[in-house]
Design an enzyme around this catalytic site. Structure first.
Site, PDB file in Angstrom:
ATOM      1  N   SER A 109     -47.191 -41.328 -41.921  1.00 28.23           N
ATOM      2  CA  SER A 109     -46.347 -40.673 -42.950  1.00 28.23           C
ATOM      3  C   SER A 109     -45.274 -39.815 -42.276  1.00 28.23           C
ATOM      4  CB  SER A 109     -47.143 -39.907 -44.007  1.00 28.23           C
ATOM      5  OG  SER A 109     -47.798 -40.823 -44.884  1.00 28.23           O
ATOM      6  N   HIS A 146     -39.089 -26.628 -40.082  1.00 25.77           N
ATOM      7  CA  HIS A 146     -37.831 -25.938 -40.358  1.00 25.77           C
ATOM      8  C   HIS A 146     -38.020 -24.511 -39.860  1.00 25.77           C
ATOM      9  CE1 HIS A 146     -36.905 -29.319 -43.010  1.00 25.77           C
ATOM     10  NE2 HIS A 146     -38.120 -29.172 -43.502  1.00 25.77           N
ATOM     11  N   CYS A 157     -51.623 -40.430 -43.697  1.00 19.30           N
ATOM     12  CA  CYS A 157     -52.508 -41.290 -44.478  1.00 19.30           C
ATOM     13  C   CYS A 157     -53.506 -41.950 -43.530  1.00 19.30           C
ATOM     14  CB  CYS A 157     -51.704 -42.341 -45.241  1.00 19.30           C
ATOM     15  SG  CYS A 157     -50.733 -43.424 -44.179  1.00 19.30           S
TER      16      CYS A 157
END
Lengths: 132, 132
Positions: free
Chosen positions: A65, A70, A85
């Site tokens: 995934s 940030h 996943c």
């Protein structure tokens, strides 16, 4: 309709990090690369952007995934998420590496199962209260 | 230590989507591009990967943070997240466009404030119960 869970989405807040490290795009990219490996996931693509006057975003596309960070050097804060996943990946290990790598003084981690079941109307728009 | 919220992280589950659309990498990329605009955010970079035998991941690096989608055509499910900082972006509008674009029969949306406050030990590892 019932859908089995597809994986786990770890939402990690890092506080009190080293501002110099948070603003170093190359360091952030290497940290995400290492975190992907630590989390037993496969990094297929890594993109990043250094903002002016400060702050870095890096996004890793995983076979399992994605992983993202940030950073806000001005407050020593970084927002991380690791969504994997399958049964092999260990996103908490990726989160732990990032906590160490940025010398986070404090952190908070939420793990959200994804795709577990069809929603009910009552669940739509629910605000997770875990952090607030 | 208190840090003001930096933004909102929308976690969107899409169920009962059109499997053909979910498996069309070009369509998924365009949907994420349009969703970024709909959400009043600025798409700086878009990466994607088509998996075998099926499934698509697309990651958008935003000036305001990121937008992602991972699709499972075999179950008609897509996992979306839209994280935007600042006061201008409207991540729910991006989510609404993706619900429409993939003809989702059902959906669930959680909006998680990010970076609101320093965590307490009790908050670490908290599992959001909103969906489960």
């Amino acid at each position: 309709m019932t859908i089995p869970p597809v994986g786990s989405h770890c939402i990690l807040e890092l506080y009190g990090c080293d501002p110099t490290l948070l603003n170093d795009e190359a360091f952030v990219r290497q940290a995400l690369t290492d975190a992907s490996r630590e989390g037993m996931s496969t990094l297929l693509n890594l993109t990043s952007h250094a903002f002016e006057p400060q702050g870095v975003t890096a996004l890793g596309l995983l076979a399992e995934s994605h992983i993202s960070i940030h950073t806000w050097p001005e407050t020593g804060y970084a927002a991380v998420d690791v969504f994997t996943c399958g049964q092999t990946a260990q996103p908490e290990l990726a989160c732990a590496l990032l906590r160490r790598r940025f010398n986070a003084a404090e952190h908070a981690l939420r793990r959200l199962p994804r795709g577990r079941q069809a929603p009910t109307p009552q669940q739509e728009g629910v605000l997770c209260q875990a952090q607030n």
